[in-house]
Design a protein around this motif. Structure first.
Motif, PDB file in Angstrom:
ATOM      1  N   ILE A  74      50.291 -91.586  66.018  1.00 35.79           N
ATOM      2  CA  ILE A  74      50.533 -91.162  67.154  1.00 35.79           C
ATOM      3  C   ILE A  74      52.124 -90.508  66.932  1.00 35.79           C
ATOM      4  O   ILE A  74      52.330 -89.215  67.389  1.00 35.79           O
ATOM      5  N   ALA A  75      52.821 -90.826  66.003  1.00 40.04           N
ATOM      6  CA  ALA A  75      54.102 -90.274  65.592  1.00 40.04           C
ATOM      7  C   ALA A  75      54.046 -89.045  64.834  1.00 40.04           C
ATOM      8  O   ALA A  75      54.808 -88.112  64.863  1.00 40.04           O
ATOM      9  N   LYS A  76      53.003 -88.963  64.117  1.00 38.43           N
ATOM     10  CA  LYS A  76      52.530 -87.788  63.171  1.00 38.43           C
ATOM     11  C   LYS A  76      51.981 -86.764  63.795  1.00 38.43           C
ATOM     12  O   LYS A  76      52.237 -85.309  63.563  1.00 38.43           O
ATOM     13  N   SER A  77      51.000 -86.930  64.816  1.00 45.63           N
ATOM     14  CA  SER A  77      50.278 -86.078  65.335  1.00 45.63           C
ATOM     15  C   SER A  77      49.730 -86.375  66.679  1.00 45.63           C
ATOM     16  O   SER A  77      49.029 -87.182  66.887  1.00 45.63           O
ATOM     17  N   PRO A  78      50.545 -85.752  67.576  1.00 47.37           N
ATOM     18  CA  PRO A  78      50.411 -86.100  69.150  1.00 47.37           C
ATOM     19  C   PRO A  78      48.901 -85.822  69.537  1.00 47.37           C
ATOM     20  O   PRO A  78      48.130 -84.947  69.282  1.00 47.37           O
ATOM     21  N   LEU A  79      48.321 -86.758  70.343  1.00 50.19           N
ATOM     22  CA  LEU A  79      47.031 -86.928  70.918  1.00 50.19           C
ATOM     23  C   LEU A  79      46.889 -86.091  71.731  1.00 50.19           C
ATOM     24  O   LEU A  79      47.667 -85.967  72.846  1.00 50.19           O
ATOM     25  N   GLU A  80      45.565 -85.473  71.868  1.00 47.75           N
ATOM     26  CA  GLU A  80      45.330 -84.415  73.038  1.00 47.75           C
ATOM     27  C   GLU A  80      44.428 -85.375  73.936  1.00 47.75           C
ATOM     28  O   GLU A  80      44.540 -85.179  75.238  1.00 47.75           O
ATOM     29  N   ARG A  81      43.205 -85.819  73.492  1.00 45.30           N
ATOM     30  CA  ARG A  81      42.314 -86.687  74.159  1.00 45.30           C
ATOM     31  C   ARG A  81      41.408 -87.641  73.369  1.00 45.30           C
ATOM     32  O   ARG A  81      41.866 -87.596  72.237  1.00 45.30           O
ATOM     33  N   VAL A 103      33.459-105.069  70.360  1.00 42.89           N
ATOM     34  CA  VAL A 103      33.962-104.047  69.278  1.00 42.89           C
ATOM     35  C   VAL A 103      34.400-102.867  70.197  1.00 42.89           C
ATOM     36  O   VAL A 103      33.605-102.159  71.006  1.00 42.89           O
ATOM     37  N   LEU A 104      35.573-102.546  70.167  1.00 41.46           N
ATOM     38  CA  LEU A 104      36.065-101.162  70.668  1.00 41.46           C
ATOM     39  C   LEU A 104      36.100-100.107  69.604  1.00 41.46           C
ATOM     40  O   LEU A 104      36.908-100.140  68.475  1.00 41.46           O
ATOM     41  N   CYS A 105      35.157 -98.931  69.880  1.00 43.76           N
ATOM     42  CA  CYS A 105      35.211 -97.963  69.020  1.00 43.76           C
ATOM     43  C   CYS A 105      35.923 -96.916  69.793  1.00 43.76           C
ATOM     44  O   CYS A 105      35.664 -96.569  70.925  1.00 43.76           O
ATOM     45  N   ARG A 106      36.603 -96.103  69.030  1.00 49.79           N
ATOM     46  CA  ARG A 106      37.609 -94.922  69.669  1.00 49.79           C
ATOM     47  C   ARG A 106      37.698 -93.883  68.726  1.00 49.79           C
ATOM     48  O   ARG A 106      37.864 -93.763  67.581  1.00 49.79           O
ATOM     49  N   GLN A 107      37.614 -92.529  69.234  1.00 52.22           N
ATOM     50  CA  GLN A 107      37.618 -91.294  68.486  1.00 52.22           C
ATOM     51  C   GLN A 107      38.704 -90.531  69.147  1.00 52.22           C
ATOM     52  O   GLN A 107      38.680 -90.527  70.600  1.00 52.22           O
ATOM     53  N   THR A 108      39.698 -90.097  68.670  1.00 51.48           N
ATOM     54  CA  THR A 108      40.775 -89.222  69.181  1.00 51.48           C
ATOM     55  C   THR A 108      40.792 -88.000  68.586  1.00 51.48           C
ATOM     56  O   THR A 108      40.879 -88.060  67.268  1.00 51.48           O
ATOM     57  N   PHE A 109      41.410 -87.077  69.452  1.00 51.45           N
ATOM     58  CA  PHE A 109      41.452 -85.642  68.989  1.00 51.45           C
ATOM     59  C   PHE A 109      42.938 -85.075  69.013  1.00 51.45           C
ATOM     60  O   PHE A 109      43.785 -85.533  69.601  1.00 51.45           O
ATOM     61  N   SER A 110      43.134 -84.360  67.877  1.00 52.29           N
ATOM     62  CA  SER A 110      44.480 -83.701  67.748  1.00 52.29           C
ATOM     63  C   SER A 110      44.467 -81.943  67.274  1.00 52.29           C
ATOM     64  O   SER A 110      43.437 -82.046  66.557  1.00 52.29           O
ATOM     65  N   ALA A 111      44.811 -81.259  67.893  1.00 52.23           N
ATOM     66  CA  ALA A 111      44.694 -79.887  67.731  1.00 52.23           C
ATOM     67  C   ALA A 111      43.438 -79.471  67.607  1.00 52.23           C
ATOM     68  O   ALA A 111      42.999 -78.427  66.988  1.00 52.23           O
ATOM     69  N   GLY A 112      42.735 -80.019  68.663  1.00 51.25           N
ATOM     70  CA  GLY A 112      41.473 -79.473  68.922  1.00 51.25           C
ATOM     71  C   GLY A 112      40.294 -80.016  68.013  1.00 51.25           C
ATOM     72  O   GLY A 112      39.112 -79.791  68.090  1.00 51.25           O
ATOM     73  N   GLN A 113      40.720 -80.860  67.066  1.00 52.60           N
ATOM     74  CA  GLN A 113      39.685 -81.742  66.361  1.00 52.60           C
ATOM     75  C   GLN A 113      39.866 -83.012  66.136  1.00 52.60           C
ATOM     76  O   GLN A 113      40.860 -83.549  66.676  1.00 52.60           O
TER      77      GLN A 113
END
Length: 262
Positions: free
Chosen positions: A197-204, A232-242
């Protein structure tokens, strides 16, 4: 710049070029979370456009929760909190310490994954496609990798303990090109989510929660019997559109629950 490249640049609307440039600055670390970005006037001069065009770009990024506009102060890089989802991006270390519980993390493994090592799940999650040099991609959005030995992902596996008892087993994959220094961190001291989170702000992001029987590796890590129930919590997060990261967090069913307020 070649003529083709100039033509491609011209085909992108000015407001979108400004959005892309802002995202690039955030992703590269030039503008950190909480930091003010260039003013509308500065951006208008830099891109040779009207302030109205800049305003549209900033407005859209604010609506996407990438930026935060503060009246009288300027525009700042926002930190995404996923406020409208059931599960927020949480820091388990901070949560346990806030609950006055002793927290520890044990790194089980860290490794770099090349294209040739990818399984089908990670290819899909990160939209990575290995192609021959002369072939064409099936999707313009896919990452085309010609060299099978190119490093594309980092993988870490971590056991999180509360009062000496394993409470969560984390399996995480991170885009190696976006955060190249990720694998160098000591994740017994640095929390993965907090670091990203500190290195790359999350978009969605998106997530699922499932009840699964624990495979042997997971059961051993959580100190439970094989095939015991887990959440089991599976999470996928995006930054800069990817896609930036994909994580599986396994919890022993008898020790963990998800709760919140509506």
């Amino acid at each position: 710049m070649t003529k083709v490249k100039r033509d491609m640049t011209k085909s992108v609307p000015a407001y979108q070029r400004i959005k892309n440039a802002i995202l690039d600055n955030i992703h590269s670390g030039k503008w950190q979370a909480g930091e003010a970005i260039s003013t509308e006037m500065t951006l208008a001069e830099e891109f040779g456009v009207s302030r109205m065009t800049v305003n549209r770009a900033l407005k859209e990024l604010s609506e996407e929760r990438v930026l935060e506009r503060r009246q009288g102060s300027g525009t700042f890089v926002a930190q995404q909190q996923f406020n409208h989802t059931f599960v927020e991006v949480r820091n388990i270390a901070q949560d346990l310490r806030s609950a006055k519980r002793d927290y520890q993390a044990q790194v089980v493994s860290k490794r770099t994954i090349t294209v040739s090592m990818l399984d089908d799940e990670m290819r899909r999650k990160f939209d990575i496609e290995e192609v021959a040099v002369s072939s064409h991609s099936k999707s313009a959005a896919s990452k085309k990798i010609n060299n099978p030995e190119t490093a594309v992902l980092y993988e870490v596996k971590i056991i999180h303990f509360a009062d000496g008892l394993p409470i969560q087993f984390e399996e995480r994959w991170v885009d190696a090109n976006k955060i190249p220094e990720f694998i160098e961190q000591d994740f017994s001291e640095v929390n993965t989510s907090e670091y990203l989170i500190a290195k790359s702000p999350l978009e969605r992001g998106s997530y699922t929660i499932r009840a699964l029987a624990a495979p042997n590796e997971i059961a051993e890590a959580l100190q439970i019997a094989p095939q015991s129930p887990t959440l089991v919590l599976c999470r996928q997060t995006f930054s800069a559109g990817q896609v930036l990261t994909f994580v599986k967090m396994w919890h022993a069913g008898e020790r963990y629950q998800f709760s919140g307020e509506l």
